[in-house]
Structures are given as C-alpha cells and as structure tokens.
Design an enzyme around this catalytic site. Structure first.
Site, PDB file in Angstrom:
ATOM      1  N   LYS A   1      -3.730 -11.311  -2.959  1.00  0.00           N
ATOM      2  CA  LYS A   1      -4.848 -11.639  -2.073  1.00  0.00           C
ATOM      3  C   LYS A   1      -6.139 -11.855  -2.868  1.00  0.00           C
ATOM      4  O   LYS A   1      -6.935 -12.734  -2.546  1.00  0.00           O
ATOM      5  CB  LYS A   1      -5.053 -10.549  -1.030  1.00  0.00           C
ATOM      6  CG  LYS A   1      -3.840 -10.300  -0.145  1.00  0.00           C
ATOM      7  CD  LYS A   1      -3.312 -11.555   0.525  1.00  0.00           C
ATOM      8  CE  LYS A   1      -1.804 -11.632   0.399  1.00  0.00           C
ATOM      9  NZ  LYS A   1      -1.193 -12.865   0.852  1.00  0.00           N
TER      10      LYS A   1
ATOM     11  N   GLU B   1     -14.567  -5.961   1.771  1.00  0.00           N
ATOM     12  CA  GLU B   1     -15.116  -7.154   2.434  1.00  0.00           C
ATOM     13  C   GLU B   1     -16.014  -6.708   3.576  1.00  0.00           C
ATOM     14  O   GLU B   1     -15.816  -5.646   4.153  1.00  0.00           O
ATOM     15  CB  GLU B   1     -13.980  -8.008   3.042  1.00  0.00           C
ATOM     16  CG  GLU B   1     -13.229  -8.849   2.050  1.00  0.00           C
ATOM     17  CD  GLU B   1     -12.143  -9.702   2.710  1.00  0.00           C
ATOM     18  OE1 GLU B   1     -12.110  -9.794   3.948  1.00  0.00           O
ATOM     19  OE2 GLU B   1     -11.339 -10.265   1.961  1.00  0.00           O
TER      20      GLU B   1
ATOM     21  N   HIS C   1      -0.104  -6.857  13.907  1.00  0.00           N
ATOM     22  CA  HIS C   1       0.099  -7.955  12.962  1.00  0.00           C
ATOM     23  C   HIS C   1       1.357  -8.760  13.237  1.00  0.00           C
ATOM     24  O   HIS C   1       1.766  -9.574  12.416  1.00  0.00           O
ATOM     25  CB  HIS C   1       0.061  -7.454  11.517  1.00  0.00           C
ATOM     26  CG  HIS C   1      -1.231  -6.738  11.207  1.00  0.00           C
ATOM     27  ND1 HIS C   1      -2.422  -7.399  11.045  1.00  0.00           N
ATOM     28  CD2 HIS C   1      -1.525  -5.417  11.105  1.00  0.00           C
ATOM     29  CE1 HIS C   1      -3.381  -6.517  10.846  1.00  0.00           C
ATOM     30  NE2 HIS C   1      -2.880  -5.310  10.879  1.00  0.00           N
TER      31      HIS C   1
ATOM     32  N   ARG D   1       5.149 -21.113   3.199  1.00  0.00           N
ATOM     33  CA  ARG D   1       6.475 -21.293   3.828  1.00  0.00           C
ATOM     34  C   ARG D   1       6.303 -22.053   5.131  1.00  0.00           C
ATOM     35  O   ARG D   1       5.187 -22.260   5.584  1.00  0.00           O
ATOM     36  CB  ARG D   1       7.049 -19.905   4.158  1.00  0.00           C
ATOM     37  CG  ARG D   1       6.116 -19.147   5.113  1.00  0.00           C
ATOM     38  CD  ARG D   1       6.708 -17.871   5.663  1.00  0.00           C
ATOM     39  NE  ARG D   1       5.885 -17.347   6.738  1.00  0.00           N
ATOM     40  CZ  ARG D   1       4.836 -16.555   6.588  1.00  0.00           C
ATOM     41  NH1 ARG D   1       4.460 -16.167   5.372  1.00  0.00           N
ATOM     42  NH2 ARG D   1       4.139 -16.135   7.630  1.00  0.00           N
TER      43      ARG D   1
HETATM   44  C1  MV4 Z   1     -10.079  -9.113   8.180  1.00  0.00           C
HETATM   45  C2  MV4 Z   1     -10.473  -8.771   9.495  1.00  0.00           C
HETATM   46  C3  MV4 Z   1     -11.818  -8.624   9.740  1.00  0.00           C
HETATM   47  N1  MV4 Z   1     -12.722  -8.770   8.733  1.00  0.00           N
HETATM   48  N2  MV4 Z   1     -11.004  -9.264   7.215  1.00  0.00           N
HETATM   49  C4  MV4 Z   1      -5.385  -8.560   8.837  1.00  0.00           C
HETATM   50  C5  MV4 Z   1      -4.241  -8.917   7.949  1.00  0.00           C
HETATM   51  C6  MV4 Z   1      -4.805  -9.653   6.784  1.00  0.00           C
HETATM   52  N3  MV4 Z   1      -4.066 -10.836   6.560  1.00  0.00           N
HETATM   53  C7  MV4 Z   1      -6.234  -9.924   7.127  1.00  0.00           C
HETATM   54  N4  MV4 Z   1      -6.539  -9.206   8.314  1.00  0.00           N
HETATM   55  C8  MV4 Z   1      -7.825  -9.089   8.765  1.00  0.00           C
HETATM   56  N5  MV4 Z   1      -8.802  -9.277   7.841  1.00  0.00           N
HETATM   57  C9  MV4 Z   1     -12.293  -9.080   7.508  1.00  0.00           C
HETATM   58  N6  MV4 Z   1     -13.196  -9.184   6.522  1.00  0.00           N
HETATM   59  C10 MV4 Z   1      -9.475  -8.626  10.467  1.00  0.00           C
HETATM   60  C11 MV4 Z   1      -8.145  -8.770  10.092  1.00  0.00           C
HETATM   61  C12 MV4 Z   1      -7.183  -8.583  11.147  1.00  0.00           C
HETATM   62  C13 MV4 Z   1      -6.367  -9.627  11.584  1.00  0.00           C
HETATM   63  C14 MV4 Z   1      -6.408 -10.885  11.016  1.00  0.00           C
HETATM   64  C15 MV4 Z   1      -5.589 -11.901  11.461  1.00  0.00           C
HETATM   65  C16 MV4 Z   1      -4.697 -11.654  12.502  1.00  0.00           C
HETATM   66  C17 MV4 Z   1      -4.641 -10.426  13.075  1.00  0.00           C
HETATM   67  C18 MV4 Z   1      -5.462  -9.395  12.632  1.00  0.00           C
HETATM   68  C19 MV4 Z   1      -5.391  -8.148  13.242  1.00  0.00           C
HETATM   69  C20 MV4 Z   1      -6.191  -7.136  12.806  1.00  0.00           C
HETATM   70  C21 MV4 Z   1      -7.076  -7.348  11.751  1.00  0.00           C
END
Ligand code: MV4
Length: 510
Positions: free
Chosen positions: A116, A200, A235, A292
């Site tokens: 990441k 972040e 998720h 993918r």
């Molecule tokens: C975040 C966020 C809020 N702020 N980053 C969750 C998994 C990872 N791929 C990134 N994720 C998130 N990053 C910041 N700076 C909220 C999430 C997040 C989320 C993102 C996409 C789809 C579902 C989610 C569920 C909870 C939190």
C-alpha cells in the site's frame, strides 16, 4: 488467439471465463478440488482435471500443480479469476517462466501495487491525489502524535502491507494514539507478517468509488467509468452499481484520467481497477489498485457494452483495444447483488447444506452469474458467494424496480441466503435516494435484516398453497398473493418466499 486456456478458479467466475472462452472459440480446461467434482464449472468446461482435496491450500492454491496441468494438456494461457492466485506476484512470474501466458498484468505491476505504501508513492509520483498522510512507517507514538497534530484529528493508522481493512485504527485524539498504534501493529503483524504502520487523515463518511481500466500491450490505456461500491459490510461488498449517483460526466473524466495515469505509472497491462474514496465535497483520493478482474465487473459490462473477460483474453493474446476513450460513456444503469450463503437474520452467519430447489429470475434486463444449481452442496471450504444477480435498465429507479422484481422471482431452498436482505435494501428510502456511504449498511443493519412477520392471512394462504403444491408436485402459483395489483415495490416484498417457508413449516420440505 489461444487454442486452449486453463482456468485456475472455481464457482461463478470459472463459469464466467468458460463462457468467454466459448464465445471466442477457445477451449477451456477447468481444474477442481474433490469437493467440486460435480460443480457446474467442471461440467461446462471442455476438459477438467482434479487437482486435490477440498482445502484450497491443497488444490486451488497449488500454483505449480496448475502450471503442470496446463503444460500437460497443451493450454497456452492461465486465467486466474479473482481471489486464490490472482494477485500473487510469484504465480504470475511462474506462469510466464513456464512459457505460458498469465491472463492479467505483468508480475512487476502486481508487485508495484501490492504494498500500500509503494502504491501510494507511485500515485504521488504520477500526480494522482492520495489522502494527506505520511509515506514512511511510524517509529513510535510520539512521532504519530506530532504527524497527527500537523494533519488534524481524526487520523487513520494503516498497515503498510495492508488490505481488507486489517491493521486499520481510527484515532480521534492524542490520548488514544499509543494504544491504537500497538493494536494496529499487532493486527498487521498477525495478518501480513509485517508490522509497519503509517498515518493518513481520516476521511469521514465517504463513498467507495472505483474506476475500471483496460490496458493493451501496445500502450493504449482506457477507463470504463466508475462503479459505486459503498454498500459493504466488514469490507465485503454486498451491492454494486454503475454508474454512481455521485459522479457526473466531468468528475468521471477527471477520475478516469487519474486512474489511467496511475496504471501507466505501474506499467499496467490487462484489466485493473483503481479504488478511490470520494468525499461529500466531490474530492477523490486514490486508495489502491486491484490487479485482477473483480467480482463486480458485470455492472460495467452492462452499462459500457464491453465484455471485460473476453478483452482480458484478447489483450493477453496481443490484440489491440479498438475503442477510443470518447466512445466509452455509460448507457443506463446496472445493479449487482451478491447472493451469499449467509443468514442476514442471524448476523450473516454462514449457512451450509444442499441446494434442494433453485428457481432463477429471468426476463428483461436480468443476468445471473452463478456457480450453483439444484443439488449443489454448499460447504465451508470456499467463499460464501453463490452467485451474482445483475440487472440493467434505462434509469436507476427502473434498475431498482427490476432488481426488486428479479429478487422476488428468485427462490433458493436448502441454504439460508442474503436474498431477503437485498429485497429490503431495494425497498429502503435512503438507498432509493442514493444517499449512502461506506458506513451506511453497518449503521442500518437492524432495519435491513429483521424479517417483518407476514400477515396472518398470507401465512395461511401460503400453507394451503404449499400443501396443494406438494400434492401436485408443482411450484405454488404466486397469483394467490393478496397484493397482486400493488406497486413495483410491495410492502410484503418477501411474500413469494413464504410459500417456501410455509412448506418447511408444514414439514414438506427441508
Ligand atoms: C480510508 C478510510 C477513510 N480515510 N482511508 C478500508 C480498506 C482499505 N482499502 C482502505 N479503507 C479505508 N481507508 C482514509 N484516509 C476508510 C476506509 C474504509 C473503506 C474504504 C473502502 C470501502 C470500504 C471501507 C470501509 C471502511 C473503511
């Protein structure tokens, strides 16, 4: 074009790839575990080889064995689907080293997007907006607090090796930092064997919007618009749409160009997806790139009129993308519901058993991408997703009505499924207005998972109909419904499944 492709997967995506192969005139080889000997993907493929016992570590994850089978049967390429080996750099490399074609990106692009923090750096270098934050792993809580002071609370601690939300902690004030850092570290070490964590700015209440990409081997990189994926639980996405209510032509073009820039920076080839957070002010931030084909690809296929799985194969065979970016605008609206063997009324507890009865929806604008049939045994060895129900219509409102209608037509007996939950989402006013975020589902779980008791008259009619149907060995007619003339979304929406439920109550079916 290839003569023969090996499909290194199972379930609905394996069948989806068989279908693409058949339309392209390419022979398909299925592989299967002992648990999947009778699975539809095995029967539908041109050839099939058993590769081991049920646990995926002894079958679908044995990359070297799959490569051996491909070589032995004379396949020229391997399609990994999603999950299993799809994003393992070593597998993509091993396939290539064996003289076969990996139907996906180069191993180097998988590696570039796998970490990441590396993906974040790559995005930054390509001028792609990322959430404000740091690049380097934190050393201690003092450092974390001084960074958080700079960005302002709340902040989010994330695992550098990350993915799937593991090793993530929201920190709302300085006093919480030390404990949050410890637990994020511990979780990251357990999940990824790497406890590097970075900071972040925490984006509150965003949407999850992703951009589909296709890149050929000749330097053409195109985007195919966005998918709205905010309806998720822990998720796991449950419902996806294309396009997104929050994205218009101008934002689509900007997000698309951004995703194309990220893909170019990674040397990307084949189908891929850039994930973004989209905040309430229309700001978007790159999160990660999935290297993918994704579960939710059909909604893009329907609104763009492009067969993504066929194009994965064509691109891997060296063909050029024949479209230009300005030919790719979404037409109408598509929605996908992931039908899982989980009981929404019981905390989404996984359900197992034999599918004793399956009636599939059909009619205008309905697509079923499934991996089960009557008689299928649903166990705990693999993912609970049984199938995807996808609809396409001219407007979002019509797509919702169509999905609701299709879900009413769907009957799955023998295992509990997410069907009734999806019906309730389609009836929900927030969902219907498009007013949703990544937190919406978890905040509304109660209303979406408790089954309203059917009216007594309906229940009695249902039992009578079930008894009659059993006697006549036919499925009960839905015409007995008291609300036959009701609007598109009836308030006793789960009524058709009452026949089935009544049959169980009466002891006529399991
Ligand atoms: C975040 C966020 C809020 N702020 N980053 C969750 C998994 C990872 N791929 C990134 N994720 C998130 N990053 C910041 N700076 C909220 C999430 C997040 C989320 C993102 C996409 C789809 C579902 C989610 C569920 C909870 C939190």
């Amino acid at each position: 074009m290839f003569d023969k492709i090996l499909i290194a997967n199972r379930g609905e995506i394996a069948l989806r790839i068989v279908r693409a192969c058949r339309e392209l005139g390419v022979r398909s080889v299925a592989v299967y575990s002992e648990a999947d000997a009778a699975a539809p993907h095995v029967r539908e493929a041109d050839e099939a080889v058993c590769i081991g016992p049920a646990p995926s570590a002894e079958s679908y994850l044995l990359g070297d064995r799959l490569i051996e089978v491909a070589l032995r049967l004379g396949a020229q390429a391997i399609h990994p689907g999603y999950g299993f080996l799809a994003e393992r750099e070593w597998f993509a490399q091993a396939v290539t080293d064996a003289g076969l074609v990996f139907i996906g990106p180069p191993a180097s692009a998988i590696a570039a997007m796998g970490s990441k923090t590396a993906a974040r750096q790559l995005a930054l270098d390509a001028g792609v907006p990322v959430v404000p934050g740091t690049q380097e792993a934190l050393t201690d809580a003092d450092e974390a607090r001084s960074i958080a002071d700079r960005f302002g609370y709340p902040v989010l601690l994330k695992a550098a090796a990350g993915g799937g939300g593991k090793g993530m902690r929201v920190v709302r004030e300085a006093a919480e930092m030390a404990d949050a850092l410890d637990s994020a570290r511990r979780e990251a070490r357990n999940a990824f064997g790497d406890d590097a964590v970075y900071v972040e700015k925490y984006i509150e209440g965003p949407r999850h919007v992703e951009i589909q990409l296709l890149a050929d081997q000749h330097g053409t990189v195109l985007h195919l618009g966005e998918r709205e994926c905010s309806i998720q639980r822990r998720h796991q996405k449950m419902i996806e749409e294309a396009p997104s209510v929050a994205v218009g032509p101008e934002l689509r073009a900007r997000m698309g160009e951004t995703a194309v820039a990220a893909a170019r920076a990674a040397g990307y080839v084949n189908a891929g997806t850039c994930e973004f957070l989209l905040d309430r002010d229309g700001n978007f931030y790159f999160l990660e790139m999935n290297t993918r084909i994704q579960v939710e690809h059909p909604v893009t296929e329907l609104v763009m009129g492009v067969d993504l799985v066929q194009w994965q194969i064509r691109i891997a065979a060296g063909e050029r993308l024949p479209f230009s970016q300005d030919q790719l605008t979404p037409n109408g609206w598509a929605i996908e519901c992931r039908i899982t063997s989980e009981d929404p009324a019981n905390g989404f507890l996984p359900s197992t058993g034999r599918v004793t009865y399956l009636h599939l929806p059909s009619g205008p604008g309905v697509r079923w991408d499934g991996g089960i049939e009557t008689g299928s045994e649903v166990g705990l060895f693999y993912d609970p997703m049984l199938a995807k129900l996808i609809v396409h219509a001219r407007t979002r409102e019509q797509a919702i009505a169509r999905m609701h209608r299709a879900l009413l037509e769907l009957t799955i007996e023998g295992v509990d499924t997410s069907r009734d939950f999806h019906l309730r989402v389609m009836e929900n006013p927030d969902y219907r207005s498009g007013d949703i975020s990544i937190q919406w589902l978890e905040r509304n779980l109660e209303a979406l998972t408790q089954a309203p008791p059917p009216a007594e008259g309906v229940r009695i009619a249902a039992i009578a109909a079930a008894l009659l149907a059993d006697a006549e060995r036919v499925r009960p007619a839905v015409a007995i419904r008291s609300d036959a003339a009701s609007p598109a979304v009836a308030n006793d929406a789960s009524a058709p499944s009452e026949w089935a439920r009544a049959a169980r109550l009466a002891g006529l079916r399991r």
